[in-house]
Design an enzyme around this catalytic site. Structure first.
Site, PDB file in Angstrom:
ATOM      1  N   LYS A  53       0.789  -1.226   0.000  1.00 37.64           N
ATOM      2  CA  LYS A  53       0.000   0.000   0.000  1.00 37.64           C
ATOM      3  C   LYS A  53       0.828   1.286   0.000  1.00 37.64           C
ATOM      4  O   LYS A  53       0.373   2.320  -0.477  1.00 37.64           O
ATOM      5  CB  LYS A  53      -0.936   0.006   1.215  1.00 37.64           C
ATOM      6  CG  LYS A  53      -2.136  -0.905   1.082  1.00 37.64           C
ATOM      7  CD  LYS A  53      -3.164  -0.331   0.129  1.00 37.64           C
ATOM      8  CE  LYS A  53      -4.486  -1.071   0.193  1.00 37.64           C
ATOM      9  NZ  LYS A  53      -5.511  -0.460  -0.674  1.00 37.64           N
ATOM     10  N   SER A 307       0.435 -10.029  -0.939  1.00 33.75           N
ATOM     11  CA  SER A 307       0.254  -8.580  -0.852  1.00 33.75           C
ATOM     12  C   SER A 307       0.449  -7.978   0.530  1.00 33.75           C
ATOM     13  O   SER A 307       0.597  -6.765   0.647  1.00 33.75           O
ATOM     14  CB  SER A 307      -1.141  -8.200  -1.366  1.00 33.75           C
ATOM     15  OG  SER A 307      -2.148  -8.844  -0.608  1.00 33.75           O
TER      16      SER A 307
END
Length: 509
Positions: A53, A307
């Site tokens: 992110k 992720s």
């Protein structure tokens, strides 16, 4: 499409390595051997904030004007995006406010505070936090950093694809990417499809939070009335407008996976890397495994984005508990056996001498039959599970397969033996209670004094929400009032009145 071109151009020029690391693309030898394909993992869990992110957050923030930087930024997030914005702001020397739901676990709140951001706790869920963040944005002249619906954020995530192109010179056959709001898959697809047009891009969602799956099927964005929270990093009710536009052109298909399949994928990643992914972080691997199993493909080059790894340690117990079911290495059944000496021994013999029983739950009900909740080790997947059911039925046992029953997996295996003769008008629901002081009191204080709680079982896995099974005695004439009460609570719930697990183990009928 102009948006695709702009994302690719921005991805090529954004200086994300001011804050981010170029993460490795690693061959997963054990998973490759098990699946008979070459499986590669892109390790975004190794970023300084343990998720991808910060790429998108910094890509947006580095383009702010001097006036915007002076005023500061604001974001709404319960986890990874919050840390990405906070670290980017620290690097740039600007003020950052992060609005987080009041249910956010302290470990995530403290992680954001350690990076120097101001944390404001507001609301019980992300949507309420986002609304308040935009209110503060207007009042204080701050710039809102969206977690996914922004072309600069999407371009930042697209830098992952640029690294993959450098690290793996030959095109992948299939690339698997987790999907929440859609920013990650939009960035990766926009870049990869330009250079590797034949690489198949597959998005992966939790089956109870499949907003992109439904949107692509409908050819328009949809709003899910409720989303599951296990893969909380990807629990989004509506995908972003810009990610959806890119996905329409660049995403080849979507796959949805169960909680058990996600847990099994977490274990697979651990066995190959000795790192523990968060549930959303392992979504792509879960989808990759399901793709191979469903299609029967072999000798392909498959990539998956790992992720993120921001997970509370206390959740590991729940994940380990569900992993064997996700791998089809355990099955759970409700079985009726005779209530007589030696019946348990005979049942074990009928299962087979080599069969391992993983759990056995029983409570006396009457002197004729015993109803048992049993877990059995399996090795041959779903086919073996069904063969075992058939084998037991041929021997005269009544068997109900509970392996895909959420009520059974979350509650029954910890609550077996609660049948009460003569209990009238019982309604049974599964709830997700927000983990904050007053949640239970709110539930009880709104309840009519004419309704009696007949069952209550609570489990928490250090999430923002606890799993609760509740039985309430509600006369039929009060049913409409009770439904209104449930809607007023705003706690996600599921009726379990017709669940075979409730009927067999808990119902009075």
């Amino acid at each position: 499409m102009a948006l695709l071109e702009q994302v690719l151009k921005n991805a090529l020029t954004v200086p994300v390595y001011d804050v981010a690391e170029e993460t490795p693309l690693e061959l997963a030898p054990l998973l490759s051997q098990k699946l008979l394909n070459q499986v590669w993992l892109k390790r975004e869990d190794l970023q300084p904030v343990f998720s991808f992110k910060l790429r998108g957050a910094y890509a947006k923030m580095v383009k702010l004007t001097p006036a915007q930087k002076a005023a500061g930024v604001i974001a709404a997030s319960a986890g990874n995006h919050a840390q990405g914005v906070a670290l980017s702001a620290k690097k740039m020397g600007i003020k950052a406010i992060i609005v987080m739901p009041q249910t956010t676990p302290p470990i995530k709140v403290n992680a954001v505070k350690r990076l120097g951001a101001e944390v404001v706790l507001h609301g019980e869920a992300f949507d309420e936090a986002a609304v308040y963040a935009k209110q503060l944005m207007r009042e204080q002249g701050l710039t809102f950093i969206h977690p996914y619906d922004d072309e600069d954020v999407i371009a930042g995530q697209g830098t992952i694809a640029l690294e993959i192109l450098r690290q793996h010179p030959t095109p992948f056959d299939v690339m698997f990417v987790c999907v929440g709001g859609g920013g990650l898959i939009a960035g990766i697809a926009a870049v990869l499809k330009k250079i590797w047009p034949k690489t198949r891009i597959v998005g992966v969602e939790a089956e109870d939070a499949a907003s992109m799956t439904q949107a692509l099927a409908a050819k328009e964005r949809v709003v899910l009335p409720q989303v599951g929270l296990f893969a909380d990093g990807a629990a989004v009710a509506q995908v972003g407008e810009k990610p959806f536009e890119i996905a329409l052109h660049c995403v080849d298909e979507m796959i949805t996976v169960t909680t058990d399949e996600i847990c099994a994928a977490i274990k697979d990643v651990f066995e190959d890397t000795r790192a523990i992914s968060e549930p959303a972080g392992a979504l792509a691997v879960a989808g990759l495994k399901k793709f191979v199993q469903q299609r029967g493909v072999s000798n392909l080059s498959l990539g998956a984005i790992v992720s993120g790894a921001n997970m509370n340690f206390d959740r590991l117990h729940h994940i380990a508990e569900r992993t064997e079911l996700g791998e089809k290495r355990e099955a759970i059944f409700a079985v009726k056996i005779k209530e007589e000496p030696g019946s348990f021994k005979r049942f074990c013999e009928d299962l087979g001498a080599q069969r391992v029983i993983t759990e056995f739950n029983y409570r006396y009900a009457d002197d004729q039959e015993a109803l048992v909740f049993v877990g059995v080790r399996t090795a041959g997947g779903y086919a073996e599970q069904q063969q075992l059911v058939q084998h037991l039925r041929e021997l005269g046992y009544e068997v109900e397969d509970m392996s895909d029953n959420e009520l059974a997996k979350l509650h029954l295996r910890h609550l077996v033996g609660g049948r009460v003769p003569g209990l009238m008008d019982e309604k049974v629901y599964r709830f997700e209670f927000p983990e904050r002081p007053g949640a239970l009191l709110n539930f009880l204080s709104r309840m009519s004094v004419e309704w009696n709680i007949s069952l209550f079982h609570y489990r928490n896995h250090s999430d923002a929400f606890g799993r609760v099974l509740v039985g309430v005695q509600v006369p039929d004439q009060h049913h409409a009032d009770f439904e209104a009460y449930l809607d007023c609570l705003k706690y996600p719930y599921t009726s379990e009145q017709d669940n075979p697990g409730y009927r067999l183990f808990l119902s009075s009928k």
